[in-house]
Design an enzyme around this catalytic site. Structure first.
Site, PDB file in Angstrom:
ATOM      1  N   LYS A   1       0.826  -1.211   0.000  1.00  0.00           N
ATOM      2  CA  LYS A   1       0.000   0.000   0.000  1.00  0.00           C
ATOM      3  C   LYS A   1       0.857   1.258   0.000  1.00  0.00           C
ATOM      4  O   LYS A   1       2.002   1.261   0.430  1.00  0.00           O
ATOM      5  CB  LYS A   1      -1.002  -0.038   1.153  1.00  0.00           C
ATOM      6  CG  LYS A   1      -2.142  -0.994   0.799  1.00  0.00           C
ATOM      7  CD  LYS A   1      -3.315  -0.988   1.737  1.00  0.00           C
ATOM      8  CE  LYS A   1      -4.399  -1.927   1.166  1.00  0.00           C
ATOM      9  NZ  LYS A   1      -5.440  -2.219   2.139  1.00  0.00           N
TER      10      LYS A   1
ATOM     11  N   ARG B   1      -3.521 -10.259   4.290  1.00  0.00           N
ATOM     12  CA  ARG B   1      -3.899 -10.231   2.868  1.00  0.00           C
ATOM     13  C   ARG B   1      -2.727  -9.631   2.101  1.00  0.00           C
ATOM     14  O   ARG B   1      -2.435  -8.449   2.265  1.00  0.00           O
ATOM     15  CB  ARG B   1      -5.169  -9.390   2.706  1.00  0.00           C
ATOM     16  CG  ARG B   1      -5.694  -9.337   1.285  1.00  0.00           C
ATOM     17  CD  ARG B   1      -6.907  -8.413   1.201  1.00  0.00           C
ATOM     18  NE  ARG B   1      -7.465  -8.385  -0.139  1.00  0.00           N
ATOM     19  CZ  ARG B   1      -6.998  -7.610  -1.099  1.00  0.00           C
ATOM     20  NH1 ARG B   1      -5.994  -6.794  -0.878  1.00  0.00           N
ATOM     21  NH2 ARG B   1      -7.544  -7.634  -2.295  1.00  0.00           N
TER      22      ARG B   1
END
Ligand code: HH2
Length: 275
Positions: free
Chosen positions: A216, A252
């Site tokens: 991210k 994840r």
């Protein structure tokens, strides 16, 4: 009947991401063809993923969403071929989730935490699937427009407790639910870091916590690039290990092998401390 989620996915369990989208921030377009997505799913399981998380709608900041028909058109040819792979479906739509659980989805990963489609809770309850409830401020299109909190951790915690109570009231057994702080979903770099640093406060709710920090943008920004749109693998792994130490159960991630190896080492260290 499926066992409680914590038995099916003991700490640490890795979910490998397969995006069947033309526009995901980290791997957009790479697995858009069904056969490429299926091959990637099998590879991630070989690398040690407990589950592959298949999504056909990008939730990256600024994205607008796709129709249920388009989501199903992208997902069906992939899910139909995943019979020997354990998978979750990353969707907020009841009709998509219903078809996915019919095709064998073990978990519904709904980033709206059952707020997006009033029928989704019923689909999950009826099917006996697991569900992940994620905190998100606003919606993907607008979530990064100046997010503000008084105390991000206590607000996310209160939200997750409320959504857990909602799920249980809708007939979803508590033992089927995991919770997710929603890293990057309506959060500044500082909000993400504080949520990770104080993750134990969310673990204290008593349900397994899933963390999705892999690649991210806040990780790229921590490394000094204020315009970064993604983060590097090594930074993702570091965050996963620290989240594990603070009690996270599920991760994840895009780079499965690296996370599985790092988390196995982390678990060995934490286990030796307890011995
Ligand atoms: N992050 C993304 C998508 N789904 N689900 C959960 N439970 N937690 C997350 O943090 C999470 C998620 C965003 O990552 P990615 O799927 O790689 O990209 P895109 O948003 O473009 O689908």
């Amino acid at each position: 009947m499926r066992p409680p989620l914590e038995q099916a996915f003991p700490r640490p369990s890795v979910l490998g991401v397969v995006n069947v989208t033309p526009d995901s921030f980290s791997d957009g377009g790479r697995f858009f063809a069904p056969e490429d997505a299926v091959e990637q799913a099998r590879r991630l399981v070989e690398e040690g993923a407990a589950l592959v998380d298949v999504g056909a709608e990008s939730t990256r900041p600024g994205s607008a969403g796709v129709s249920a028909e388009e989501e199903l058109r992208r997902l069906e040819p992939v899910l139909e071929r995943l019979s020997e792979v354990a998978f979750s479906v990353d969707t907020s739509k009841a009709s998509v989730a219903r078809r996915a659980v019919d095709l064998g989805a073990a978990l519904v990963n709904d980033v709206t935490a059952l707020r997006g489609d009033p029928e989704l809770a019923g689909v999950v309850a009826e099917s006996g699937a697991y569900v992940c409830l994620t905190h998100m401020l606003g919606e993907p299109r607008t979530m990064q427009d100046d997010p503000r909190y008084d105390d991000v951790v206590s607000e996310v915690k209160a939200f997750l407790e409320e959504r857990l109570a909602f799920a249980v009231a809708a007939g979803i057994a508590e033992e089927r639910v995991c919770l997710d702080p929603g890293i990057g979903f309506g959060k500044t770099v500082e909000h993400n870091l504080e949520l990770l640093a104080r993750l134990d406060e969310l673990v204290a709710i008593g349900r397994p916590v899933l963390v999705g920090a892999s690649r991210k943008r806040f990780l790229g920004r921590v490394l000094g690039d204020p315009e970064a749109l993604t983060g590097p693998v090594a930074a993702s792994v570091a965050v996963a290990v620290l989240a594990f130490e603070r009690g996270a159960s599920l991760f994840r991630v895009h780079d499965v092998r690296e996370h599985v190896e790092a988390l196995a080492a982390a678990r060995a260290v934490v286990g030796s401390e307890a011995a």
